[in-house]
Design an enzyme around this catalytic site. Structure first.
Site, PDB file in Angstrom:
ATOM      1  N   ARG A 247       0.838  -1.183   0.000  1.00  8.52           N
ATOM      2  CA  ARG A 247       0.000   0.000   0.000  1.00  8.52           C
ATOM      3  C   ARG A 247       0.884   1.248   0.000  1.00  8.52           C
ATOM      4  O   ARG A 247       1.870   1.338   0.741  1.00  8.52           O
ATOM      5  CB  ARG A 247      -0.932   0.021   1.217  1.00  8.52           C
ATOM      6  CG  ARG A 247      -2.169  -0.868   1.051  1.00  8.52           C
ATOM      7  CD  ARG A 247      -3.096  -0.273  -0.013  1.00  8.52           C
ATOM      8  NE  ARG A 247      -4.332  -0.999  -0.194  1.00  8.52           N
ATOM      9  CZ  ARG A 247      -4.543  -1.922  -1.113  1.00  8.52           C
ATOM     10  NH1 ARG A 247      -3.559  -2.275  -1.925  1.00  8.52           N
ATOM     11  NH2 ARG A 247      -5.728  -2.488  -1.246  1.00  8.52           N
ATOM     12  N   GLU A 276      -3.402   7.802  -6.032  1.00  3.88           N
ATOM     13  CA  GLU A 276      -3.467   7.136  -7.330  1.00  3.88           C
ATOM     14  C   GLU A 276      -4.683   7.626  -8.114  1.00  3.88           C
ATOM     15  O   GLU A 276      -5.764   7.781  -7.556  1.00  3.88           O
ATOM     16  CB  GLU A 276      -3.547   5.616  -7.138  1.00  3.88           C
ATOM     17  CG  GLU A 276      -2.315   5.044  -6.455  1.00  3.88           C
ATOM     18  CD  GLU A 276      -2.358   3.517  -6.289  1.00  3.88           C
ATOM     19  OE1 GLU A 276      -3.363   2.905  -6.710  1.00  3.88           O
ATOM     20  OE2 GLU A 276      -1.406   2.951  -5.747  1.00  3.88           O
ATOM     21  N   HIS A 295       0.075   0.481 -10.317  1.00  2.11           N
ATOM     22  CA  HIS A 295      -0.707  -0.422  -9.461  1.00  2.11           C
ATOM     23  C   HIS A 295      -1.320  -1.547 -10.302  1.00  2.11           C
ATOM     24  O   HIS A 295      -2.488  -1.908 -10.147  1.00  2.11           O
ATOM     25  CB  HIS A 295      -1.799   0.340  -8.710  1.00  2.11           C
ATOM     26  CG  HIS A 295      -2.257  -0.383  -7.466  1.00  2.11           C
ATOM     27  ND1 HIS A 295      -2.839   0.256  -6.398  1.00  2.11           N
ATOM     28  CD2 HIS A 295      -2.198  -1.701  -7.118  1.00  2.11           C
ATOM     29  CE1 HIS A 295      -3.147  -0.618  -5.460  1.00  2.11           C
ATOM     30  NE2 HIS A 295      -2.760  -1.819  -5.875  1.00  2.11           N
TER      31      HIS A 295
END
Length: 334
Positions: A247, A276, A295
């Protein structure tokens, strides 16, 4: 009030989607001895279904507020499952659940692909791939000494399913495995990779000093916010490569940027970020010693199938024993 998740009843699960076009719907499997109903809000579900549902599947990024509203309309719900492994965006809701409500997550579904990414990042820097690519562009015959990862120390920050999968690959390459975790005395299950040394959080500095590669898979909790701080990067050596795939909130990105610019560490690979998508004006975009992905290290062709498989495994476990297979500690958040 009788628990509707007993093995004598079919299990009804309401699935809270982020949108009606969520691509994972194409891979949805049948639910053995049960049924699933899909919607993006409480209004999408028939009141009869809401009354009998024994479980809810949350698919991120459906909002925490919508999940709270839906759960409040489920009088018989005793199980909440997260399609993803991360629960940080619904942590408050999870902590508010009663003691007899089980929570499970997608833990383990995507660990193999993330471990592959970690290994790729290690080899990217160890084998000096950017140098090789630049040599080709400039037509330079640069016969440099090639490094190896064998004998190097792989430091795993967090030792859940991702850490264990990464340890298995590292061990296959002949690396030494060390671990930094909240509970250093925890005994691993038979068959799990056994690290050579395990450090507690109080010994983080010694862990960072010993590692040639640091792979962070910590979950985002109040305890782990900016856990990888300036002090952490200061403790790492100039040969160290830092890899983050848990994370983004766990890493102090300003401190990382400074460490890369000052050559305090050798390089870094990030798949997750505090915000993000990564803002266009983030200085991280300009760090030449940073391997950056959006990601998507675990967004493989079978991503949705793997997530559904973990959900079904938990549903079957709930029906068989009343306990999910990948249960989450509601207070810890993972």
């Amino acid at each position: 009030r009788q628990n509707r998740m007993s093995t004598d009843n079919a299990l009804t699960v309401v699935v809270l989607l982020p949108s009606a076009e969520w691509p994972g719907l194409e891979a949805k499997p049948p639910l053995p001895a049960g049924q699933m109903h899909f919607g993006t809000s409480v209004e999408d579900f028939d009141p009869t279904i809401l009354k009998q549902a024994g479980g809810v599947l949350w698919v991120p990024p459906a909002s925490e507020e919508t999940l709270k509203t839906l759960h409040a309309a489920l009088p018989c719900c005793r199980w909440v499952h997260s399609f993803s492994a991360g629960l940080d965006s619904i942590a408050g809701f999870v902590r508010s659940l009663s003691e007899n409500t089980h929570v499970s997550n997608g833990r383990g579904a995507f660990s193999s692909s993330l471990a592959e990414f970690a290994m790729t990042a290690m080899l990217h820097f160890n084998k000096q791939i950017p140098r090789c690519q630049q040599n080709r562009k400039t037509r330079t015959w640069d016969k440099f000494v090639m490094n190896t990862v064998r004998g190097k120390t792989l430091g795993l920050l967090g030792y859940g399913s991702i850490g264990k999968a990464t340890a298995a690959l590292g061990a296959a390459f002949g690396m030494n495995i060390i671990v930094l975790r909240r509970n250093p005395g925890k005994v691993e299950e038979r068959g799990s990779p056994q690290p050579q040394k395990t450090y507690g959080f109080a010994d983080a500095e010694a862990f960072y000093k010993a590692a040639d590669f640091v792979v962070c898979s910590l979950p985002a909790t109040a305890e782990t916010k900016h856990f990888v701080s300036k002090a952490a990067f200061d403790a790492m050596g100039p040969q160290t490569v830092f890899i983050s795939l848990g994370r983004g909130a766990v890493v102090d990105e300003k401190a990382l940027h400074a460490a890369l610019r000052s050559n305090a560490i050798s390089g870094a690979a990030l798949d997750v970020f505090e915000k993000e998508p990564l803002p266009h004006d983030s200085p991280l975009w300009d760090d030449e010693k940073l391997l950056l992905t959006a990601h998507n290290a675990d967004l493989t062709e079978d991503y949705f199938k793997l997530g559904w498989d973990t959900f079904v495994r938990n549903a079957e476990s709930i029906r068989a024993s009343g306990q999910p297979a990948t249960e989450v500690d509601k207070m810890a958040g993972y």
